[in-house]
Design a protein around this motif. Structure first.
Motif, short mmCIF file in Angstrom:
data_model
loop_
_atom_site.label_atom_id
_atom_site.label_comp_id
_atom_site.label_asym_id
_atom_site.label_seq_id
_atom_site.Cartn_x
_atom_site.Cartn_y
_atom_site.Cartn_z
N ARG A 1 0.84 -1.20 0.00
CA ARG A 1 0.00 0.00 0.00
C ARG A 1 0.87 1.26 0.00
O ARG A 1 1.11 1.88 1.04
CB ARG A 1 -0.95 -0.01 1.20
N THR A 2 1.37 1.58 -1.17
CA THR A 2 2.20 2.79 -1.30
C THR A 2 1.81 3.50 -2.59
O THR A 2 1.26 2.90 -3.51
CB THR A 2 3.71 2.45 -1.40
N HIS A 3 2.09 4.80 -2.67
CA HIS A 3 2.06 5.48 -3.96
C HIS A 3 3.04 6.64 -3.97
O HIS A 3 3.49 7.10 -2.92
CB HIS A 3 0.64 5.90 -4.38
N GLY A 4 3.38 7.06 -5.15
CA GLY A 4 4.42 8.07 -5.32
C GLY A 4 5.39 7.59 -6.38
O GLY A 4 5.32 6.44 -6.80
N ARG A 5 6.26 8.49 -6.85
CA ARG A 5 7.19 8.11 -7.93
C ARG A 5 8.57 7.81 -7.36
O ARG A 5 9.08 8.55 -6.51
CB ARG A 5 7.28 9.24 -8.96
N ILE A 6 9.15 6.70 -7.85
CA ILE A 6 10.51 6.34 -7.44
C ILE A 6 11.33 6.23 -8.72
O ILE A 6 11.10 5.32 -9.53
CB ILE A 6 10.51 4.99 -6.68
N LEU A 7 12.25 7.17 -8.91
CA LEU A 7 13.01 7.21 -10.17
C LEU A 7 14.47 6.88 -9.92
O LEU A 7 15.12 7.49 -9.06
CB LEU A 7 12.93 8.61 -10.79
N LEU A 8 14.96 5.87 -10.63
CA LEU A 8 16.37 5.53 -10.55
C LEU A 8 16.95 5.70 -11.95
O LEU A 8 16.60 4.96 -12.87
CB LEU A 8 16.55 4.09 -10.05
N GLU A 9 17.82 6.66 -12.09
CA GLU A 9 18.38 7.01 -13.40
C GLU A 9 17.28 7.14 -14.46
O GLU A 9 17.33 6.51 -15.51
CB GLU A 9 19.45 6.00 -13.81
N ASP A 10 16.29 7.91 -14.10
CA ASP A 10 15.16 8.25 -14.98
C ASP A 10 14.18 7.10 -15.25
O ASP A 10 13.18 7.30 -15.94
CB ASP A 10 15.64 8.82 -16.33
N ALA A 11 14.47 5.91 -14.73
CA ALA A 11 13.50 4.81 -14.90
C ALA A 11 12.57 4.81 -13.70
O ALA A 11 13.03 4.91 -12.56
CB ALA A 11 14.23 3.49 -14.99
N ASP A 12 11.27 4.73 -13.97
CA ASP A 12 10.29 4.75 -12.88
C ASP A 12 10.13 3.34 -12.32
O ASP A 12 9.65 2.43 -13.00
CB ASP A 12 8.95 5.27 -13.42
N LEU A 13 10.53 3.14 -11.05
CA LEU A 13 10.47 1.81 -10.45
C LEU A 13 9.15 1.56 -9.72
O LEU A 13 8.86 0.43 -9.34
CB LEU A 13 11.61 1.63 -9.43
N SER A 14 8.36 2.61 -9.51
CA SER A 14 7.14 2.41 -8.73
C SER A 14 6.22 1.43 -9.46
O SER A 14 6.09 1.47 -10.68
CB SER A 14 6.43 3.74 -8.49
N GLY A 15 5.62 0.56 -8.70
CA GLY A 15 4.74 -0.46 -9.28
C GLY A 15 5.49 -1.73 -9.65
O GLY A 15 4.87 -2.76 -9.91
N MET A 16 6.82 -1.68 -9.67
CA MET A 16 7.58 -2.90 -10.00
C MET A 16 7.72 -3.78 -8.76
O MET A 16 7.74 -3.28 -7.64
CB MET A 16 8.98 -2.54 -10.50
N SER A 17 7.86 -5.09 -8.98
CA SER A 17 8.04 -6.00 -7.85
C SER A 17 9.47 -5.86 -7.32
O SER A 17 10.37 -5.38 -8.03
CB SER A 17 7.74 -7.44 -8.25
N PRO A 18 9.70 -6.26 -6.06
CA PRO A 18 11.02 -6.04 -5.45
C PRO A 18 12.16 -6.63 -6.25
O PRO A 18 13.22 -6.02 -6.35
CB PRO A 18 10.89 -6.73 -4.08
N HIS A 19 11.97 -7.84 -6.82
CA HIS A 19 13.11 -8.46 -7.51
C HIS A 19 13.46 -7.73 -8.80
O HIS A 19 14.63 -7.68 -9.19
CB HIS A 19 12.87 -9.96 -7.75
#
Lengths: 236, 286
Positions: free
Chosen positions: A53-71
């Motif tokens: 249960r989270t929301h917001g943008r997580i950007l790593l070197e311009d790639a959006d990781l939000s919504g991706m699974s941990p692995h």
């Protein structure tokens, strides 16, 4: 390089992280400090993808990781070293380190073991020992060495110095500094002001789910002075 | 003495096959914390697939491969389908779902193949002399394949990439995920391997036991006992206890009626459980 925008996280009905935004540059170590229960660990878990249960943008070197699974986040270069239960207790020290390396090429796997043992020689001495039988401090070292094995672009580290003797805290701080020199960005949560001051050029202060300021740890001589400053800022 | 050797070998035939089914069950519990009540029916499906393919082609090896592959893929996908929506909910729902699947498969087998037992000839009719006794060669093949697969499973879990990942997921799922271990793929692999082990065991034992819709009943009962006694989720423990269980039943039947042997077996399981309850058991361990 790494950016979090307006991150929110919930445990049930509890709104634990309430809109955090932060940045970590390449090869930069950044601290995240605050009292117990303000949401620091939840912030790291949310970034790592371990909370649903989270929301917001997580950007790593311009790639959006939000919504991706941990692995998938891990394979994109996001490492996470949790505060507790960080090792596989029924596996040997060497197997624990190898798990972090198995997603890499064979050559990198061998380098990874060497690098981990160089960083913390005690792990080499105990390579055949089950990780669950290591002391708390050794488990912390193992988890950090393994986290670095992933060759992350950003490493999230939660309370690496908790329960460690001062000599080992210094070892951990040096390991974090070495990682930053190799270009790894680090976001570290730790109660040890000494560790944050040694390893981090800047830090965020957090209180009750929100960031209340950004500081240079070198500007403060004690954690009390720091707390008085950021709690004062928030009250002001 | 001859009788003892004979019964020890019989115990190994039953025990090594039971070990395949039970270690699959243990693997699944270790990785996903779920018990698959349909494992006995997967065993039965393996026996029927062998019977069908053998009838159509006359080729036993092909039948056994088909039994393994069909049950591994079919069972694996079926488990994935029914457990996926339930994994985040109460585990009892998964348990009930697999129980439901087992009843459906059993009834389907009854409707499609009828309730009569299908008798199969072993593909190898020869016997060989082992010291003073003569023993069917096919039964020795069952022992060799069963023990061979268990040994391969042991080394796979210990050294292969996915084997290490299976153990990692079993011991600390969130940590495995943040280290890049593809947890959903590991789940699917556990489903497929677990089902495939039941399928191959069913196919191998079909010529020995004959094939009928309720053949999986005693298999799942004995497997559950073995898995609980071996330490839930403990692949190696399940394999050892299964072989011990087979031996106790086989050797015990020389001395006393089968019902008493069953009672002693269950008593042994209770003793093991009491011993195990005194120490913390571990998940998929090697």
């Amino acid at each position: 390089m790494f950016e979090v925008n307006d991150l929110h996280a919930y445990y049930g009905k509890s709104h634990v992280v309430q809109g955090i935004s932060l940045e970590v540059g390449r090869g930069e170590a950044v601290g995240l400090m605050g009292r117990n229960g303000v949401g620091k660990t939840t912030t790291l878990k949310s970034i790592a993808g371990l909370l649903t249960r989270t929301h917001g943008r997580i950007l790593l070197e311009d790639a959006d990781l939000s919504g991706m699974s941990p692995h998938v986040r891990a394979r994109r270069g996001l490492g996470y070293v949790p505060e507790a239960q960080a090792v596989f207790p029924e596996m040997t020290v060497e197997e624990n380190i190898r798990i972090g390396a198995l997603i890499q090429s064979r050559a990198n796997q061998a380098q990874c073991l060497d690098a981990a043992y160089d960083l913390f020689p005690i792990l080499s001495e105990r390579r055949r020992q089950l990780a669950g039988t290591l002391s708390g401090g050794q488990q912390k070292m193992l988890a950090l060495a393994r986290g670095l094995c992933l060759r992350p672009r950003l490493l999230l580290v939660d309370e690496p110095s908790e329960g460690l003797m001062p000599v080992n805290v210094e070892l951990i701080a040096q390991a974090l500094k070495k990682a930053t020199q190799e270009g790894v960005g680090i976001l570290v949560v730790d109660a040890s002001f000494d560790l944050v001051r040694t390893a981090c050029a800047r830090m965020y202060a957090m209180d009750r789910g929100v960031l209340v300021g950004m500081y240079r740890p070198a500007d403060f001589s004690s954690p009390e002075m720091l707390a008085a400053t950021y709690l004062g800022d928030k009250d002001a | 003495m001859n009788q003892l050797v004979l019964q020890l070998l019989n115990g190994l035939v039953v025990g090594s096959s039971l070990a395949l089914v039970a270690s699959g069950l243990a693997l699944l519990f270790g990785v996903l914390d779920i018990i698959n009540f349909a494992q006995g029916e997967f065993f039965m499906m393996g026996a029927y697939v062998l019977w069908v393919v053998l009838g159509a082609t006359g080729n036993y090896a092909l039948g056994l491969i088909a039994a393994t592959v069909v049950v591994a893929v079919g069972g694996g996908l079926l488990l994935l389908l029914i457990t996926q929506p339930l994994l985040e909910k109460a585990h009892v729902l998964v348990l009930l779902a697999t129980l439901g699947v087992s009843l459906i498969i059993q009834q389907l087998a009854q409707n499609v193949f009828g309730g009569d037992a299908k008798l199969l000839q072993p593909p190898i009719q020869d016997s060989i002399d082992i010291g003073p006794i003569t023993y069917p060669l096919y039964d020795l093949v069952i022992i060799a394949v069963g023990l061979g697969l268990l040994t391969a499973g042991f080394f796979w879990l210990r050294y292969a990439k996915y084997g290490v990942w299976v153990r990692a997921v079993a011991q600390n799922r969130p940590m495995a995920a943040v280290l890049g271990v593809p947890v959903p793929r590991v789940y699917l692999l556990a489903f497929v391997i677990s089902s495939g082990l039941a399928g191959i065991a069913g196919g191998m034992l079909a010529p020995v036991t004959s094939v009928f819709p309720n053949i999986g009943g005693p298999v799942i009962l004995n497997s559950l006992i073995v898995v609980v006694a071996g330490g839930l989720g403990n692949f190696r423990g399940a394999a050892w206890i299964a072989i011990l269980f087979g031996e106790v039943q086989a050797v015990g039947s020389m001395l006393m009626p089968p019902v008493v042997v069953e009672l002693i077996s269950f008593g042994l399981v209770i003793v093991l459980l009491v011993i195990r309850s005194r120490r913390k058991t571990v998940l998929v361990r090697l």
